[in-house]
Structure formats: structure tokens, C-alpha cells
Enzyme design. Structure first.
Site, PDB file in Angstrom:
ATOM      1  N   HIS A 151     -10.144   1.303   1.986  1.00 22.51           N
ATOM      2  CA  HIS A 151      -9.665   2.831   2.319  1.00 22.51           C
ATOM      3  C   HIS A 151     -10.795   3.774   2.565  1.00 22.51           C
ATOM      4  O   HIS A 151     -10.218   4.566   3.801  1.00 22.51           O
ATOM      5  CB  HIS A 151      -9.103   3.486   1.141  1.00 22.51           C
ATOM      6  CG  HIS A 151      -7.149   2.767   1.189  1.00 22.51           C
ATOM      7  ND1 HIS A 151      -6.704   2.720   2.045  1.00 22.51           N
ATOM      8  CD2 HIS A 151      -6.865   2.048   0.062  1.00 22.51           C
ATOM      9  CE1 HIS A 151      -5.217   1.992   2.283  1.00 22.51           C
ATOM     10  NE2 HIS A 151      -5.135   2.192   0.573  1.00 22.51           N
ATOM     11  N   HIS A 156      -9.064  -4.074  -1.652  1.00 23.66           N
ATOM     12  CA  HIS A 156      -8.003  -3.467  -1.013  1.00 23.66           C
ATOM     13  C   HIS A 156      -8.667  -1.963  -1.163  1.00 23.66           C
ATOM     14  O   HIS A 156      -8.260  -1.144  -0.719  1.00 23.66           O
ATOM     15  CB  HIS A 156      -6.486  -2.819  -1.950  1.00 23.66           C
ATOM     16  CG  HIS A 156      -5.541  -2.511  -0.978  1.00 23.66           C
ATOM     17  ND1 HIS A 156      -4.189  -2.647  -0.317  1.00 23.66           N
ATOM     18  CD2 HIS A 156      -5.128  -0.651  -0.976  1.00 23.66           C
ATOM     19  CE1 HIS A 156      -3.770  -2.183  -0.029  1.00 23.66           C
ATOM     20  NE2 HIS A 156      -3.973  -1.451  -0.220  1.00 23.66           N
ATOM     21  N   GLU A 157      -8.858  -0.814  -2.158  1.00 24.82           N
ATOM     22  CA  GLU A 157      -8.865   1.052  -1.744  1.00 24.82           C
ATOM     23  C   GLU A 157      -9.831   0.315  -1.425  1.00 24.82           C
ATOM     24  O   GLU A 157      -9.856   1.924  -1.051  1.00 24.82           O
ATOM     25  CB  GLU A 157      -9.110   0.801  -4.032  1.00 24.82           C
ATOM     26  CG  GLU A 157      -7.854   0.283  -5.046  1.00 24.82           C
ATOM     27  CD  GLU A 157      -6.773   0.584  -3.828  1.00 24.82           C
ATOM     28  OE1 GLU A 157      -6.482   2.587  -3.275  1.00 24.82           O
ATOM     29  OE2 GLU A 157      -5.139   0.192  -3.959  1.00 24.82           O
ATOM     30  N   CYS A 174       0.990  -1.464  -0.270  1.00 26.27           N
ATOM     31  CA  CYS A 174       0.135  -0.403  -0.175  1.00 26.27           C
ATOM     32  C   CYS A 174       0.830   1.607  -0.032  1.00 26.27           C
ATOM     33  O   CYS A 174       1.800   1.102   0.750  1.00 26.27           O
ATOM     34  CB  CYS A 174      -0.644   0.286   1.173  1.00 26.27           C
ATOM     35  SG  CYS A 174      -1.995   1.368   1.149  1.00 26.27           S
TER      36      CYS A 174
HETATM   37 NI    NI Z   1      -3.754   1.306  -0.035  1.00 26.66          NI
END
Ligand code: NI
Length: 176
Positions: free
Chosen positions: A145, A141-142, A99
Site C-alpha cells: 500500500h 500486503h500492507e 483488503c
Molecule cells: Ni489492503
């Protein structure tokens, strides 16, 4: 404009992001340009608006075939606003992630193998895709966030968390 990427520990990375309410605005276009330029400058596979300090539900991602992801299929470049993810099975896959907000480190993260994602592009056109494998991993993953979650918070086994150059001493996996 290339923006600074916030690093783990910055409290702005833990905040949930708000939905975008108006599409096709100069403000949203400027945000998309900043995300694209910042991700490209960092050679990232994805970037979420909270990582540059903007608490909105906006992510971008895309991967061409790369020596850094030798087993990964390419992921088309995508700009995704107000995403909603729906797993399509209970099957879970484990693989390495990095990341841009956790530079120099990698860890093994469990993710749903198959999912549907829905949302909008910055013009307000609907996006709906069913994806699997690396594409599904990048989206999860995105979108994490946007809920204030960084991948180490998803790791059940911290013995598989470490510095990229120690884990992969042959150098195949560059820092992200
Ligand atoms: Ni990330």
C-alpha cells in the site's frame, strides 16, 4: 477517530507514500490512534496510512487466531514506520487475500514465503524481524500500500479473484 477507508479507484491509493521524518510527535500519535480505531472497527488484519488518505509510510497489522483465517498462525500486533522488506529466499507461496480497500472480494496472490522487515515503531525504536508464512504475507500486503499497489495488481491469474460470499458460500470467510 474512525476514518473512512478509501476504496480501489481512488487515485490516492496509487500514490507512493513519503517517509516519516519525526517520531514521537502528537501528529504521529494521532495517526496511530486513528489507524488502530479504524482497523478495529473494520475487523481488519492490517491497515496502511494511505488507505485513510494519509500519504506516509506507516502500517499496522496483527491477527489473533480467527475463524476467518483458520490456517493462519497469530501475528503480533505491530505498528511499523518507514519499513524496508528483504526477501530471505526466492520461494513463493500462493494464498487468498482480502483488503479493506477492496471490500467483498478475495484473490489468490503470490508472496515471498520468508522475509526480513526493518523499520521503526512510532517512538523511533528500531524494529527488525525475520518472519515466514502468514506473517510475511500480511507485511508484504500492507507495505505494498505504501507503493501504491493493491493486491489485485499482484495477481497473475484473475480466474482466482471473486466475491467472498460466492467463493466461500459456507460463510467461514467474512467480508474484510
Ligand atoms: Ni489492503
Amino acid at each position: 477517530m474512525i476514518r473512512d477507508i478509501l476504496r480501489m479507484g481512488d487515485p490516492r491509493l496509487w500514490q507512493p507514500a513519503a517517509p516519516v521524518e519525526r517520531f514521537a510527535t502528537p501528529e504521529l500519535d494521532a495517526l496511530m490512534a486513528d489507524l488502530r480505531e479504524t482497523m478495529a472497527a473494520a475487523s481488519g488484519a492490517g491497515l496502511a496510512a494511505p488507505q485513510i488518505g494519509v500519504p506516509l509510510q506507516v502500517v499496522i497489522f496483527g491477527v489473533e487466531s480467527s475463524p476467518r483465517y483458520p490456517d493462519a498462525e497469530p501475528v503480533p500486533f505491530t505498528e511499523l514506520v518507514n519499513p524496508v522488506l528483504t526477501p530471505l529466499s526466492t520461494e513463493i507461496d500462493e494464498d487468498w487475500e482480502g483488503c479493506l480497500s477492496v471490500p467483498g472480494l478475495r484473490g489468490v496472490v503470490p508472496r515471498y514465503t520468508r522475509l526480513r522487515y526493518e523499520g521503526f515503531d512510532p517512538r523511533g525504536n528500531a524494529i527488525r524481524r525475520e518472519v515466514a508464512g502468514f506473517h510475511a504475507r500480511v507485511v508484504q500486503h500492507e507495505c505494498d500500500h505504501l507503493r501504491g499497489i493493491l493486491y489485485p495488481m499482484r495477481m497473475p491469474d484473475l480466474s482466482r479473484f471473486g466475491y467472498t460470499d460466492v467463493l466461500f458460500p459456507d460463510g467461514a470467510a467474512a467480508d474484510e
